[in-house]
Design an enzyme around this catalytic site. Structure first.
Site, PDB file in Angstrom:
ATOM      1  N   ALA A 213       0.896  -0.968   0.210  1.00 39.86           N
ATOM      2  CA  ALA A 213       0.031  -0.048  -0.095  1.00 39.86           C
ATOM      3  C   ALA A 213       0.736   1.362  -0.033  1.00 39.86           C
ATOM      4  O   ALA A 213       2.005   1.180   0.477  1.00 39.86           O
ATOM      5  CB  ALA A 213      -0.811  -0.035   1.196  1.00 39.86           C
ATOM      6  N   LEU A 214       0.452   2.248  -0.699  1.00 42.93           N
ATOM      7  CA  LEU A 214       0.953   3.490  -0.410  1.00 42.93           C
ATOM      8  C   LEU A 214       0.367   4.338   0.942  1.00 42.93           C
ATOM      9  O   LEU A 214      -0.957   4.427   0.877  1.00 42.93           O
ATOM     10  CB  LEU A 214       0.493   4.551  -1.686  1.00 42.93           C
ATOM     11  CG  LEU A 214       1.635   5.723  -1.954  1.00 42.93           C
ATOM     12  CD1 LEU A 214       3.112   5.362  -2.213  1.00 42.93           C
ATOM     13  CD2 LEU A 214       0.824   6.402  -3.017  1.00 42.93           C
TER      14      LEU A 214
ATOM     15  N   GLY B 227       3.674  -5.155   4.850  1.00 41.49           N
ATOM     16  CA  GLY B 227       4.570  -5.936   5.827  1.00 41.49           C
ATOM     17  C   GLY B 227       6.005  -6.016   5.190  1.00 41.49           C
ATOM     18  O   GLY B 227       7.067  -5.571   5.777  1.00 41.49           O
TER      19      GLY B 227
ATOM     20  N   ARG C 132      -2.896  -0.345  -4.017  1.00 39.17           N
ATOM     21  CA  ARG C 132      -4.098   0.338  -2.901  1.00 39.17           C
ATOM     22  C   ARG C 132      -3.572   1.329  -2.236  1.00 39.17           C
ATOM     23  O   ARG C 132      -2.099   1.776  -2.186  1.00 39.17           O
ATOM     24  CB  ARG C 132      -4.686  -0.780  -1.746  1.00 39.17           C
ATOM     25  CG  ARG C 132      -3.583  -1.234  -1.180  1.00 39.17           C
ATOM     26  CD  ARG C 132      -4.205  -2.625  -0.194  1.00 39.17           C
ATOM     27  NE  ARG C 132      -3.161  -3.139   0.488  1.00 39.17           N
ATOM     28  CZ  ARG C 132      -3.255  -3.236   1.921  1.00 39.17           C
ATOM     29  NH1 ARG C 132      -4.509  -2.627   2.405  1.00 39.17           N
ATOM     30  NH2 ARG C 132      -2.460  -3.641   2.770  1.00 39.17           N
TER      31      ARG C 132
ATOM     32  N   GLY D 298       3.109  -6.015  23.331  1.00 40.80           N
ATOM     33  CA  GLY D 298       3.071  -4.686  23.352  1.00 40.80           C
ATOM     34  C   GLY D 298       4.124  -4.086  24.150  1.00 40.80           C
ATOM     35  O   GLY D 298       5.005  -4.399  23.943  1.00 40.80           O
TER      36      GLY D 298
ATOM     37  N   ASP E 116       6.916  -4.532  12.087  1.00 38.48           N
ATOM     38  CA  ASP E 116       7.742  -4.626  11.119  1.00 38.48           C
ATOM     39  C   ASP E 116       9.197  -4.186  11.216  1.00 38.48           C
ATOM     40  O   ASP E 116      10.319  -4.728  10.681  1.00 38.48           O
ATOM     41  CB  ASP E 116       7.410  -3.655   9.835  1.00 38.48           C
ATOM     42  CG  ASP E 116       5.978  -4.134   9.351  1.00 38.48           C
ATOM     43  OD1 ASP E 116       5.657  -5.326   9.264  1.00 38.48           O
ATOM     44  OD2 ASP E 116       5.395  -3.142   8.895  1.00 38.48           O
TER      45      ASP E 116
ATOM     46  N   THR F 117       8.799   7.161  16.879  1.00 32.35           N
ATOM     47  CA  THR F 117       8.684   8.161  15.720  1.00 32.35           C
ATOM     48  C   THR F 117       7.226   8.481  15.241  1.00 32.35           C
ATOM     49  O   THR F 117       6.235   7.941  15.984  1.00 32.35           O
ATOM     50  CB  THR F 117       9.460   7.371  14.402  1.00 32.35           C
ATOM     51  OG1 THR F 117       8.767   5.964  14.250  1.00 32.35           O
ATOM     52  CG2 THR F 117      10.794   6.950  14.805  1.00 32.35           C
TER      53      THR F 117
END
Length: 314
Positions: free
Chosen positions: A12-13, A40, A90, A228, A258, A291
């Site tokens: 995806a963009l 991913g 997409r 988490g 990722d 970030t």
């Protein structure tokens, strides 16, 4: 050093922006969007590059959005190859509500794949694999692609000494967990693990028990479950425990998984053991959440955080 090949069948963009507040029935005046290549496998390759490593990314892309995706990937110094499937790529968008700090993520579907598309992608992957490589399919599957698609490649990869590391979700994760396909690593987060098992994993010991259950059932040689801010639980057969990150201020959770996979794979490719690789991955995930938007881990932070990751046997 083993080569790393990432595979993104449904890229995806990615656009990310901020809005003063996310409320219905009004025009929401947003900040200028940040645009990054997404999916991913793409993000895993980006994370590896951020950490000073190298990988090859195989991507299904097409149309103007697909060309923009490839341009962004190559602008980051990555090597990008085609899966031989060229539907228009997409887009996805994430919006941070500045009033609450909450983030809303909108994911568009990919195009439907046909049997000939799957065959073309299979040929592209097997043609790109080198002996001993780490092959990492990651992200969602496009509609029409069988949940067995990547699992069916494992015997051909094994014949070349290559190993598959899977990070997926939904039906593809369920199939990977039950198939006994010869996976090297199977990774998921806690929410995905709960969906997989249909039960609540209320604490780290429940998660650790699940990793052992999946290993014993033959899901993979190594099972990894992200928990988490608490860290990551891993069972290698020789060691089961938690890799606990330092405490950080969270700005965006996008890209944490990722970044983990990028650092984890890079460490494995350099011959380090899986627990050490998990520590690197945990440090990278901690860096990524500091970030904004769809940015990923930062090398200097990852190297600093690595020294602060705790190993806790379970």
């Amino acid at each position: 050093m083993a080569e790393i090949l990432t595979i993104t069948a449904n890229p995806a963009l990615d656009l990310s922006t901020d809005a003063p507040a996310v409320i219905p029935d009004r025009k929401l005046r947003c900040t200028a969007p940040l645009i990054h290549p997404g999916g991913g496998g793409v993000n895993i390759s980006r994370a590896i590059a951020n950490l000073g490593g190298e990988s090859r990314a195989l991507v299904a892309y097409g149309g103007q959005t697909g060309q923009q995706l490839v341009d962004l990937i190559e602008a980051e110094g990555l090597t990008c190859g085609s899966l031989g499937v060229d539907y228009a790529t997409r887009q996805s968008i994430s919006v941070r509500d500045m009033a609450t700090g909450l983030q809303y993520r909108f994911m568009m579907p990919g195009s439907d794949w046909t049997a000939s598309d799957a065959e073309a992608a299979c040929d592209a992957i097997l043609g790109a694999v080198t002996p001993g490589a780490l092959v990492i399919p990651s992200g969602s599957l496009p509609p029409g692609l069988s949940v067995d698609f990547f699992l069916d490649l494992v015997p051909d990869l094994a014949a070349q000494g290559a190993r598959m590391v899977i990070d997926t979700s939904g039906p593809a994760l369920s199939r990977a967990a039950e198939a006994k396909a010869g996976l090297y690593v199977l990774r998921m987060d806690t929410a995905e693990a709960e969906e997989l098992t249909g039960r609540t994993l209320s604490d780290l010991h429940d998660i650790a028990a699940l990793t052992s259950e999946l290993r014993a059932a033959g899901a993979a040689e190594i099972v990894v479950v992200a928990a988490g801010a608490q860290g990551t639980v891993i069972d290698t057969g020789d060691w089961r425990g938690l890799t606990r990150p330092p405490v950080v201020v969270v700005h965006s959770k996008i890209g944490a998984g990722d970044s983990f996979m990028g650092a984890f794979a890079l460490s494995l490719s350099r011959g380090e053991d899986a627990v050490t690789a998990c520590c690197w991955g945990t440090a990278a995930a901690a860096s990524a959440v500091t970030t904004h938007g769809t940015e990923l881990c930062r090398r200097e932070e990852v190297e600093r955080f690595f020294g602060q990751v705790e190993r806790v046997g379970m």
